[in-house]
Enzyme design. Structure first.
Site, PDB file in Angstrom:
ATOM      1  N   LYS A 207       0.837  -1.213   0.000  1.00 13.45           N
ATOM      2  CA  LYS A 207       0.000   0.000   0.000  1.00 13.45           C
ATOM      3  C   LYS A 207       0.866   1.256   0.000  1.00 13.45           C
ATOM      4  CE  LYS A 207      -2.240  -0.839   3.850  1.00 13.45           C
ATOM      5  NZ  LYS A 207      -1.790  -2.159   4.324  1.00 13.45           N
ATOM      6  N   ARG A 282      -9.490   0.925   9.322  1.00 10.32           N
ATOM      7  CA  ARG A 282      -8.781  -0.221   9.882  1.00 10.32           C
ATOM      8  C   ARG A 282      -9.699  -1.270  10.507  1.00 10.32           C
ATOM      9  NH1 ARG A 282      -3.024   1.792  12.264  1.00 10.32           N
ATOM     10  NH2 ARG A 282      -2.256   2.457  10.254  1.00 10.32           N
ATOM     11  N   ARG A 321      12.088  -3.608   5.638  1.00 14.37           N
ATOM     12  CA  ARG A 321      11.669  -2.269   5.223  1.00 14.37           C
ATOM     13  C   ARG A 321      12.396  -1.142   5.962  1.00 14.37           C
ATOM     14  NH1 ARG A 321       5.398  -2.291   4.249  1.00 14.37           N
ATOM     15  NH2 ARG A 321       5.165  -1.966   6.464  1.00 14.37           N
ATOM     16  N   ARG A 355      11.196   1.159  11.241  1.00 15.69           N
ATOM     17  CA  ARG A 355      10.131   1.525  12.170  1.00 15.69           C
ATOM     18  C   ARG A 355       9.969   0.397  13.187  1.00 15.69           C
ATOM     19  NH1 ARG A 355       4.753   2.839   9.338  1.00 15.69           N
ATOM     20  NH2 ARG A 355       5.036   0.664   8.786  1.00 15.69           N
ATOM     21  N   ARG A 366       0.776  -7.575  14.001  1.00 15.81           N
ATOM     22  CA  ARG A 366       0.041  -6.798  12.987  1.00 15.81           C
ATOM     23  C   ARG A 366      -0.701  -7.712  12.021  1.00 15.81           C
ATOM     24  NH1 ARG A 366       4.275  -3.365  10.235  1.00 15.81           N
ATOM     25  NH2 ARG A 366       2.574  -2.638   8.923  1.00 15.81           N
TER      26      ARG A 366
END
Ligand SMILES: [Zn+2]
Length: 412
Positions: A207, A282, A321, A355, A366
């Site tokens: 995304k 969400r 990431r 992060r 998650r």
């Protein structure tokens, strides 16, 4: 053997001298670059995610107590002097010279040991020759292992450089292609009066990567919830102060506050031809509330674009990431989109970091949250006939093209 010049050339002394020079040269480089704190250097290397440079290891490298590994040396030099290839090659050569001295010193030490032993026990002939043969074999094996390690280090290093170059040029090609608008379906979509879509998908489904490309091609802004929080807090807006209050108390920001913030953002003139919501809604409650909000001010979300990937792929992607400290839309990946300069954003040169959200155990949580809370939202839009699902697997540009083709078909 007793000759003093021979004494001076003892490999152990040569190694000690070379190691001292090497450590001093490293130290000089550090001073020349304004003596950045060890902690800062260590943090920058951690962001680059290649070799860990702890403060104590840096201090040890400068003190010359022992020779750091080639990887460590090159990363430290990179952090101090930048990614200049010539500097790198120069330090690789320096390191090899010291390493050679170290090997010669170790080899001499091993050779001299059996000699002493034979000197003390001349009577035990057969045992001695057996022992000597054994240590010769051991020495030879050590030599082969060391040579193989040195060779492997060189191969890995050049493979890294090559991979970096390839990724950098591929990223540039992708950006150029996007700039030229080579994806023809985008033109048809741009002719629509407005395009209001939300992006969905599990962690790592792309995304965040896709939103700037889609935004550019569709000529509508993308709105990211996390970014909204940050900009409102940084800009000290009324709603930003409320959000800050909740966060400061360690409380969850209520949906109403989030919606107020979103409503504010949607009143901005750049959204008149639509928007791309990234990471929203969400959960089911938020989805219903967002629909209510949008139907009051505009015409609601026209389609949810869902990127489908497996759990395995999700983990692989998220853990590698890196995000730019200057702008969270600037993304990099240690394997899929290696930055041109280690630890630096390709877009603006800002420092990259991992992060907290992207650590392994947080990713597991998650994924569970996605399955239990957000996937029902996707199913709701599916049931209402407002869902467009595409595979999130493949190169960024293929996924972008796939998404636009699917949206084009959906909008007819
Ligand atoms: Zn950046």
């Amino acid at each position: 053997m007793a000759d003093p010049t021979e004494e001076q050339l003892d490999p152990a002394d040569v190694y000690a001298r070379e190691l001292t020079n090497f450590a001093e040269a490293l130290h000089v480089l550090h001073v020349d670059r304004g003596s950045p704190s060890y902690r800062a250097v260590s943090a920058a290397a951690e962001t680059a995610g290649r070799v860990s440079l702890s403060s104590s290891a840096i201090s040890e490298a400068f003190s010359g107590k022992r020779l750091p590994s080639l990887d460590f040396t090159l990363e430290l030099v990179r952090q101090l002097a930048g990614p200049d290839q010539e500097v790198r090659e120069d330090w690789r050569e320096r390191w090899k010279r010291v390493k050679l001295c170290q090997r010669q010193s170790v080899a001499r030490r091993r050779q001299s040991k059996p000699q002493h032993e034979t000197g003390h026990s001349t009577q035990r002939g057969p045992l001695d020759s057996g022992r000597a043969a054994l240590s010769a074999v051991r020495l030879e094996a050590e030599r082969i292992i060391q040579a193989a390690q040195a060779e492997a280090e060189t191969i890995i290093e050049s493979a890294r450089i090559r991979a970096d170059e390839m990724t950098a040029s591929a990223t540039q090609m992708l950006l150029d292609a996007t700039e030229r608008g080579t994806i023809p379906v985008a033109e048809r979509l741009r002719l629509r009066e407005h395009t209001r879509i939300a992006l969905a998908g599990p962690p790592g489904s792309g995304k965040g990567t896709q939103s700037p490309f889609l935004s550019k091609l569709l000529e509508v802004p993308f709105i990211h919830l996390g970014e909204l929080y940050r900009s409102n807090i940084a800009g000290r807006t009324p709603v930003g102060k409320v959000v800050y209050g909740y966060m400061n108390r360690g409380e969850l920001v209520p949906d109403e506050v989030m919606l107020e913030m979103l409503a504010d953002r949607l009143r901005a003139p750049d959204t008149q031809h639509g928007f791309i919501l990234d990471g929203l809604p969400r959960n089911l409650n938020q989805a219903i509330a967002v629909d209510d909000l949008l139907s009051a001010t505009s015409e609601g979300i026209e389609a949810v674009l869902n990127f489908d990937i497996s759990r395995d792929e999700s983990f692989r992607r998220v853990i590698g990431r890196r995000v730019c400290k200057n702008d969270s839309s600037h993304l990099a990946h240690v394997t899929y989109a290696t930055p041109q300069k280690y630890g630096r954003c390709d877009v603006c040169g800002g420092p990259l970091y991992t992060r907290e959200d992207d650590s392994r155990d947080v990713v597991a949580k998650r994924w569970d949250v996605w399955k239990s809370m957000t996937e029902p939202v996707v199913q709701k839009y599916g049931a209402e006939g407002r869902l467009v699902t595409v595979s999130g697997i493949g190169p960024v540009s293929s996924v972008t093209e796939r998404a636009l083709t699917a949206l084009n078909a959906y909008f007819g």
